[in-house]
Design a protein around this motif. Structure first.
Motif, PDB file in Angstrom:
ATOM      1  N   MET A   1       0.829  -1.198   0.000  1.00  0.00           N
ATOM      2  CA  MET A   1       0.000   0.000   0.000  1.00  0.00           C
ATOM      3  C   MET A   1       0.869   1.256   0.000  1.00  0.00           C
ATOM      4  O   MET A   1       1.820   1.373   0.775  1.00  0.00           O
ATOM      5  CB  MET A   1      -0.917  -0.012   1.232  1.00  0.00           C
ATOM      6  N   GLY A   2       0.538   2.187  -0.902  1.00  0.00           N
ATOM      7  CA  GLY A   2       1.284   3.426  -0.995  1.00  0.00           C
ATOM      8  C   GLY A   2       2.484   3.351  -1.918  1.00  0.00           C
ATOM      9  O   GLY A   2       3.120   4.369  -2.200  1.00  0.00           O
ATOM     10  N   ARG A   3       2.784   2.162  -2.434  1.00  0.00           N
ATOM     11  CA  ARG A   3       3.921   2.005  -3.353  1.00  0.00           C
ATOM     12  C   ARG A   3       3.466   1.329  -4.656  1.00  0.00           C
ATOM     13  O   ARG A   3       3.560   1.938  -5.724  1.00  0.00           O
ATOM     14  CB  ARG A   3       5.029   1.196  -2.675  1.00  0.00           C
ATOM     15  N   THR A   4       2.961   0.120  -4.554  1.00  0.00           N
ATOM     16  CA  THR A   4       2.504  -0.580  -5.753  1.00  0.00           C
ATOM     17  C   THR A   4       0.982  -0.666  -5.836  1.00  0.00           C
ATOM     18  O   THR A   4       0.446  -1.118  -6.844  1.00  0.00           O
ATOM     19  CB  THR A   4       3.085  -2.009  -5.804  1.00  0.00           C
ATOM     20  N   THR A   5       0.296  -0.256  -4.797  1.00  0.00           N
ATOM     21  CA  THR A   5      -1.169  -0.228  -4.800  1.00  0.00           C
ATOM     22  C   THR A   5      -1.649   0.926  -3.932  1.00  0.00           C
ATOM     23  O   THR A   5      -0.911   1.422  -3.066  1.00  0.00           O
ATOM     24  CB  THR A   5      -1.746  -1.563  -4.279  1.00  0.00           C
ATOM     25  N   GLY A   6      -2.873   1.370  -4.186  1.00  0.00           N
ATOM     26  CA  GLY A   6      -3.444   2.444  -3.377  1.00  0.00           C
ATOM     27  C   GLY A   6      -2.809   3.797  -3.617  1.00  0.00           C
ATOM     28  O   GLY A   6      -2.873   4.669  -2.752  1.00  0.00           O
ATOM     29  N   VAL A   7      -2.220   3.988  -4.792  1.00  0.00           N
ATOM     30  CA  VAL A   7      -1.559   5.253  -5.102  1.00  0.00           C
ATOM     31  C   VAL A   7      -1.780   5.563  -6.577  1.00  0.00           C
ATOM     32  O   VAL A   7      -1.796   4.656  -7.422  1.00  0.00           O
ATOM     33  CB  VAL A   7      -0.044   5.178  -4.789  1.00  0.00           C
ATOM     34  N   GLU A   8      -1.997   6.834  -6.900  1.00  0.00           N
ATOM     35  CA  GLU A   8      -2.142   7.222  -8.298  1.00  0.00           C
ATOM     36  C   GLU A   8      -0.805   7.120  -9.016  1.00  0.00           C
ATOM     37  O   GLU A   8       0.258   7.352  -8.433  1.00  0.00           O
ATOM     38  CB  GLU A   8      -2.681   8.653  -8.405  1.00  0.00           C
ATOM     39  N   ASN A   9      -0.861   6.767 -10.288  1.00  0.00           N
ATOM     40  CA  ASN A   9       0.350   6.668 -11.111  1.00  0.00           C
ATOM     41  C   ASN A   9       1.364   5.691 -10.532  1.00  0.00           C
ATOM     42  O   ASN A   9       2.570   5.952 -10.517  1.00  0.00           O
ATOM     43  CB  ASN A   9       0.995   8.053 -11.277  1.00  0.00           C
ATOM     44  N   SER A  10       0.882   4.562 -10.062  1.00  0.00           N
ATOM     45  CA  SER A  10       1.786   3.524  -9.583  1.00  0.00           C
ATOM     46  C   SER A  10       2.728   3.104 -10.702  1.00  0.00           C
ATOM     47  O   SER A  10       2.313   2.977 -11.863  1.00  0.00           O
ATOM     48  CB  SER A  10       0.980   2.304  -9.121  1.00  0.00           C
ATOM     49  N   PRO A  11       3.998   2.878 -10.401  1.00  0.00           N
ATOM     50  CA  PRO A  11       4.952   2.488 -11.448  1.00  0.00           C
ATOM     51  C   PRO A  11       4.672   1.128 -12.068  1.00  0.00           C
ATOM     52  O   PRO A  11       5.224   0.801 -13.114  1.00  0.00           O
ATOM     53  CB  PRO A  11       6.296   2.482 -10.705  1.00  0.00           C
ATOM     54  N   VAL A  12       3.816   0.316 -11.443  1.00  0.00           N
ATOM     55  CA  VAL A  12       3.528  -1.000 -12.006  1.00  0.00           C
ATOM     56  C   VAL A  12       2.187  -1.038 -12.740  1.00  0.00           C
ATOM     57  O   VAL A  12       1.906  -2.005 -13.452  1.00  0.00           O
ATOM     58  CB  VAL A  12       3.555  -2.104 -10.924  1.00  0.00           C
ATOM     59  N   ALA A  13       1.368  -0.018 -12.564  1.00  0.00           N
ATOM     60  CA  ALA A  13       0.036  -0.016 -13.178  1.00  0.00           C
ATOM     61  C   ALA A  13       0.147  -0.119 -14.691  1.00  0.00           C
ATOM     62  O   ALA A  13       0.940   0.570 -15.329  1.00  0.00           O
ATOM     63  CB  ALA A  13      -0.722   1.248 -12.789  1.00  0.00           C
ATOM     64  N   GLY A  14      -0.657  -1.011 -15.262  1.00  0.00           N
ATOM     65  CA  GLY A  14      -0.687  -1.158 -16.705  1.00  0.00           C
ATOM     66  C   GLY A  14       0.357  -2.092 -17.285  1.00  0.00           C
ATOM     67  O   GLY A  14       0.348  -2.345 -18.498  1.00  0.00           O
ATOM     68  N   THR A  15       1.254  -2.600 -16.456  1.00  0.00           N
ATOM     69  CA  THR A  15       2.277  -3.505 -16.970  1.00  0.00           C
ATOM     70  C   THR A  15       1.625  -4.777 -17.507  1.00  0.00           C
ATOM     71  O   THR A  15       0.888  -5.453 -16.792  1.00  0.00           O
ATOM     72  CB  THR A  15       3.280  -3.891 -15.865  1.00  0.00           C
ATOM     73  N   PRO A  16       1.874  -5.125 -18.782  1.00  0.00           N
ATOM     74  CA  PRO A  16       1.265  -6.339 -19.328  1.00  0.00           C
ATOM     75  C   PRO A  16       1.772  -7.582 -18.611  1.00  0.00           C
ATOM     76  O   PRO A  16       2.977  -7.761 -18.427  1.00  0.00           O
ATOM     77  CB  PRO A  16       1.686  -6.321 -20.795  1.00  0.00           C
ATOM     78  N   THR A  17       0.850  -8.431 -18.207  1.00  0.00           N
ATOM     79  CA  THR A  17       1.175  -9.609 -17.402  1.00  0.00           C
ATOM     80  C   THR A  17       0.451 -10.821 -17.950  1.00  0.00           C
ATOM     81  O   THR A  17      -0.768 -10.801 -18.114  1.00  0.00           O
ATOM     82  CB  THR A  17       0.766  -9.368 -15.935  1.00  0.00           C
ATOM     83  N   VAL A  18       1.208 -11.860 -18.246  1.00  0.00           N
ATOM     84  CA  VAL A  18       0.644 -13.099 -18.753  1.00  0.00           C
ATOM     85  C   VAL A  18       0.771 -14.164 -17.674  1.00  0.00           C
ATOM     86  O   VAL A  18       1.866 -14.418 -17.163  1.00  0.00           O
ATOM     87  CB  VAL A  18       1.352 -13.560 -20.039  1.00  0.00           C
ATOM     88  N   VAL A  19      -0.353 -14.778 -17.322  1.00  0.00           N
ATOM     89  CA  VAL A  19      -0.389 -15.830 -16.312  1.00  0.00           C
ATOM     90  C   VAL A  19      -0.725 -17.153 -16.987  1.00  0.00           C
ATOM     91  O   VAL A  19      -1.772 -17.280 -17.625  1.00  0.00           O
ATOM     92  CB  VAL A  19      -1.441 -15.535 -15.223  1.00  0.00           C
ATOM     93  N   VAL A  20       0.176 -18.122 -16.852  1.00  0.00           N
ATOM     94  CA  VAL A  20      -0.096 -19.477 -17.340  1.00  0.00           C
ATOM     95  C   VAL A  20      -0.725 -20.243 -16.184  1.00  0.00           C
ATOM     96  O   VAL A  20      -0.033 -20.649 -15.242  1.00  0.00           O
ATOM     97  CB  VAL A  20       1.176 -20.171 -17.831  1.00  0.00           C
ATOM     98  N   ALA A  21      -2.041 -20.396 -16.238  1.00  0.00           N
ATOM     99  CA  ALA A  21      -2.804 -20.998 -15.137  1.00  0.00           C
ATOM    100  C   ALA A  21      -3.191 -22.425 -15.516  1.00  0.00           C
ATOM    101  O   ALA A  21      -4.296 -22.680 -16.002  1.00  0.00           O
ATOM    102  CB  ALA A  21      -4.040 -20.154 -14.829  1.00  0.00           C
ATOM    103  N   SER A  22      -2.284 -23.352 -15.302  1.00  0.00           N
ATOM    104  CA  SER A  22      -2.530 -24.746 -15.667  1.00  0.00           C
ATOM    105  C   SER A  22      -3.347 -25.439 -14.585  1.00  0.00           C
ATOM    106  O   SER A  22      -3.297 -25.081 -13.408  1.00  0.00           O
ATOM    107  CB  SER A  22      -1.204 -25.478 -15.867  1.00  0.00           C
TER     108      SER A  22
END
Length: 205
Positions: free
Chosen positions: A104-125
Protein backbone atom coordinates in the motif's frame (compact mmCIF):
# COMPACT_ATOMS: atom_id res chain seq x y z
CA UNK A 1 16.47 -2.81 -23.52
CA UNK A 2 13.19 -4.35 -22.32
CA UNK A 3 12.98 -6.35 -19.13
CA UNK A 4 10.85 -9.44 -18.59
CA UNK A 5 10.07 -10.57 -15.05
CA UNK A 6 9.47 -14.33 -15.12
CA UNK A 7 7.97 -16.01 -12.05
CA UNK A 8 7.73 -19.80 -11.81
CA UNK A 9 5.88 -21.52 -8.95
CA UNK A 10 5.42 -25.12 -10.05
CA UNK A 11 6.95 -27.74 -7.75
CA UNK A 12 7.91 -29.79 -10.82
CA UNK A 13 10.74 -29.34 -13.36
CA UNK A 14 9.96 -28.13 -16.86
CA UNK A 15 9.80 -31.61 -18.37
CA UNK A 16 6.88 -32.54 -16.10
CA UNK A 17 5.32 -29.12 -15.46
CA UNK A 18 2.77 -27.72 -17.88
CA UNK A 19 2.94 -24.20 -16.47
CA UNK A 20 6.74 -24.15 -16.83
CA UNK A 21 6.56 -25.68 -20.31
CA UNK A 22 4.04 -23.18 -21.67
CA UNK A 23 5.81 -20.27 -19.96
CA UNK A 24 9.03 -21.44 -21.63
CA UNK A 25 7.36 -21.02 -25.04
CA UNK A 26 6.49 -17.44 -24.14
CA UNK A 27 9.98 -16.71 -22.86
CA UNK A 28 11.69 -18.27 -25.89
CA UNK A 29 9.69 -16.07 -28.25
CA UNK A 30 10.27 -12.96 -26.10
CA UNK A 31 14.02 -13.58 -25.99
CA UNK A 32 14.13 -14.13 -29.75
CA UNK A 33 12.66 -10.64 -30.16
CA UNK A 34 14.93 -9.08 -27.53
CA UNK A 35 18.18 -11.08 -27.47
CA UNK A 36 19.94 -8.24 -25.64
CA UNK A 37 17.13 -7.68 -23.18
CA UNK A 38 17.00 -8.62 -19.50
CA UNK A 39 15.10 -11.53 -18.01
CA UNK A 40 14.70 -11.61 -14.25
CA UNK A 41 13.76 -15.18 -13.40
CA UNK A 42 12.45 -16.06 -9.96
CA UNK A 43 11.90 -19.75 -9.40
CA UNK A 44 9.84 -19.79 -6.23
CA UNK A 45 10.37 -23.51 -5.77
CA UNK A 46 14.15 -23.48 -6.11
CA UNK A 47 14.46 -20.21 -4.18
CA UNK A 48 11.24 -19.51 -2.25
CA UNK A 49 10.68 -16.15 -0.65
CA UNK A 50 9.74 -16.33 3.04
CA UNK A 51 6.19 -15.74 4.11
CA UNK A 52 5.52 -12.20 5.23
CA UNK A 53 6.08 -11.62 8.95
CA UNK A 54 5.46 -8.66 11.23
CA UNK A 55 8.86 -6.95 10.96
CA UNK A 56 8.92 -7.35 7.18
CA UNK A 57 5.40 -5.99 6.87
CA UNK A 58 6.27 -2.99 9.03
CA UNK A 59 9.51 -2.25 7.16
CA UNK A 60 7.75 -2.20 3.79
CA UNK A 61 10.06 -1.43 0.88
CA UNK A 62 12.86 -0.64 3.35
CA UNK A 63 13.15 -4.36 4.01
CA UNK A 64 16.02 -5.63 1.82
CA UNK A 65 14.25 -8.56 0.18
CA UNK A 66 10.83 -6.96 -0.06
CA UNK A 67 12.33 -3.84 -1.57
CA UNK A 68 14.25 -5.90 -4.13
CA UNK A 69 11.15 -7.87 -5.15
CA UNK A 70 9.18 -4.65 -5.58
CA UNK A 71 11.92 -3.04 -7.66
CA UNK A 72 12.03 -6.10 -9.91
CA UNK A 73 8.32 -5.69 -10.57
CA UNK A 74 8.63 -1.94 -11.08
CA UNK A 75 11.38 -2.25 -13.69
CA UNK A 76 9.59 -4.94 -15.71
CA UNK A 77 8.21 -4.09 -19.15
CA UNK A 78 6.24 -7.36 -19.02
CA UNK A 79 5.55 -10.03 -16.40
CA UNK A 80 5.20 -13.77 -16.98
CA UNK A 81 3.80 -15.92 -14.16
CA UNK A 82 3.45 -19.69 -14.04
CA UNK A 83 0.56 -20.47 -11.70
CA UNK A 84 -0.46 -24.13 -11.54
CA UNK A 85 -3.58 -25.06 -9.60
CA UNK A 86 -2.85 -26.82 -6.30
CA UNK A 87 -5.92 -27.75 -4.26
CA UNK A 88 -8.09 -25.34 -6.24
CA UNK A 89 -5.82 -22.29 -5.84
CA UNK A 90 -2.29 -20.96 -6.36
CA UNK A 91 0.88 -22.38 -4.76
CA UNK A 92 1.67 -20.89 -1.36
CA UNK A 93 5.05 -19.74 -2.71
CA UNK A 94 3.31 -17.52 -5.25
CA UNK A 95 1.04 -16.11 -2.56
CA UNK A 96 4.14 -15.28 -0.49
CA UNK A 97 5.63 -13.38 -3.44
CA UNK A 98 2.40 -11.45 -3.89
CA UNK A 99 2.32 -10.55 -0.20
CA UNK A 100 5.76 -8.97 -0.60
CA UNK A 101 5.11 -6.99 -3.80
CA UNK A 102 1.62 -5.71 -2.97
CA UNK A 103 2.51 -2.71 -0.83
CA UNK A 104 0.00 0.00 0.00
CA UNK A 105 1.28 3.43 -1.00
CA UNK A 106 3.92 2.00 -3.35
CA UNK A 107 2.50 -0.58 -5.75
CA UNK A 108 -1.17 -0.23 -4.80
CA UNK A 109 -3.44 2.44 -3.38
CA UNK A 110 -1.56 5.25 -5.10
CA UNK A 111 -2.14 7.22 -8.30
CA UNK A 112 0.35 6.67 -11.11
CA UNK A 113 1.79 3.52 -9.58
CA UNK A 114 4.95 2.49 -11.45
CA UNK A 115 3.53 -1.00 -12.01
CA UNK A 116 0.04 -0.02 -13.18
CA UNK A 117 -0.69 -1.16 -16.70
CA UNK A 118 2.28 -3.50 -16.97
CA UNK A 119 1.27 -6.34 -19.33
CA UNK A 120 1.18 -9.61 -17.40
CA UNK A 121 0.64 -13.10 -18.75
CA UNK A 122 -0.39 -15.83 -16.31
CA UNK A 123 -0.10 -19.48 -17.34
CA UNK A 124 -2.80 -21.00 -15.14
CA UNK A 125 -2.53 -24.75 -15.67
CA UNK A 126 -4.92 -27.19 -14.05
CA UNK A 127 -5.32 -30.93 -13.92
CA UNK A 128 -9.04 -31.03 -14.62
CA UNK A 129 -11.69 -28.92 -16.27
CA UNK A 130 -12.92 -25.86 -14.40
CA UNK A 131 -14.29 -23.71 -17.20
CA UNK A 132 -17.73 -22.08 -17.40
CA UNK A 133 -20.50 -24.62 -17.21
CA UNK A 134 -18.36 -27.46 -15.86
CA UNK A 135 -19.30 -29.21 -12.59
CA UNK A 136 -16.24 -27.79 -10.85
CA UNK A 137 -16.42 -24.23 -12.12
CA UNK A 138 -17.06 -22.91 -8.59
CA UNK A 139 -13.88 -24.61 -7.29
CA UNK A 140 -11.58 -22.48 -9.46
CA UNK A 141 -9.63 -20.01 -7.33
CA UNK A 142 -6.58 -19.44 -9.51
CA UNK A 143 -7.76 -17.08 -12.23
CA UNK A 144 -10.53 -15.70 -10.02
CA UNK A 145 -8.04 -14.81 -7.28
CA UNK A 146 -5.22 -13.60 -9.50
CA UNK A 147 -7.55 -11.40 -11.55
CA UNK A 148 -8.23 -9.52 -8.31
CA UNK A 149 -4.76 -9.64 -6.75
CA UNK A 150 -2.98 -8.55 -9.92
CA UNK A 151 -5.65 -6.46 -11.58
CA UNK A 152 -7.75 -3.35 -10.97
CA UNK A 153 -8.08 -2.36 -7.34
CA UNK A 154 -4.78 -3.98 -6.41
CA UNK A 155 -1.62 -3.88 -8.55
CA UNK A 156 -3.57 -2.70 -11.61
CA UNK A 157 -1.51 -4.85 -13.95
CA UNK A 158 -2.87 -5.58 -17.43
CA UNK A 159 -3.54 -9.29 -16.88
CA UNK A 160 -4.01 -11.96 -19.55
CA UNK A 161 -4.59 -15.65 -18.77
CA UNK A 162 -3.46 -18.70 -20.73
CA UNK A 163 -5.22 -21.78 -19.37
CA UNK A 164 -3.95 -25.24 -20.35
CA UNK A 165 -6.24 -27.74 -18.67
CA UNK A 166 -6.99 -31.44 -18.26
CA UNK A 167 -3.26 -31.87 -17.65
CA UNK A 168 -3.81 -35.06 -15.65
CA UNK A 169 -5.60 -36.82 -18.52
CA UNK A 170 -2.47 -38.65 -19.76
CA UNK A 171 -1.73 -40.15 -16.33
CA UNK A 172 -5.15 -40.73 -14.73
CA UNK A 173 -6.91 -43.78 -16.22
CA UNK A 174 -10.37 -42.39 -15.47
CA UNK A 175 -9.53 -39.34 -17.64
CA UNK A 176 -8.28 -41.32 -20.65
CA UNK A 177 -11.26 -40.22 -22.70
CA UNK A 178 -10.17 -36.60 -22.28
CA UNK A 179 -6.66 -36.97 -23.71
CA UNK A 180 -7.61 -35.47 -27.07
CA UNK A 181 -9.13 -32.44 -25.34
CA UNK A 182 -6.01 -32.12 -23.21
CA UNK A 183 -3.75 -32.21 -26.25
CA UNK A 184 -5.87 -29.59 -27.99
CA UNK A 185 -5.72 -27.41 -24.87
CA UNK A 186 -1.93 -27.74 -24.76
CA UNK A 187 -1.51 -26.85 -28.42
CA UNK A 188 -3.74 -23.82 -27.97
CA UNK A 189 -1.84 -22.72 -24.85
CA UNK A 190 1.55 -22.90 -26.57
CA UNK A 191 0.22 -21.01 -29.60
CA UNK A 192 -1.27 -18.33 -27.36
CA UNK A 193 2.00 -18.04 -25.42
CA UNK A 194 4.04 -17.49 -28.58
CA UNK A 195 1.52 -15.03 -30.02
CA UNK A 196 1.24 -13.05 -26.79
CA UNK A 197 5.00 -12.93 -26.37
CA UNK A 198 5.41 -11.58 -29.88
CA UNK A 199 2.75 -8.93 -29.32
CA UNK A 200 4.13 -7.76 -25.98
CA UNK A 201 7.73 -7.85 -27.21
CA UNK A 202 6.76 -5.58 -30.10
CA UNK A 203 5.05 -3.18 -27.70
CA UNK A 204 8.16 -3.09 -25.53
CA UNK A 205 10.54 -2.40 -28.42
Amino acid sequence: MPTLLHIDSSIWPVDSSVSRDVAASFRKEWESRHPDGTVIHRDLTADPVPHLDGPTYTAGADHALRGRLIRELEQADAVLIGAPMYNFTIPSTLKAWLDHVILMGRTTGVENSPVAGTPTVVVASRGGGYGPGTPRESFEFVTTYLAKALGPGSLDLDVHFIVPELTMAPVVPAMAGLIDLHEASMAKAHAEAVAKAGLLAARAA
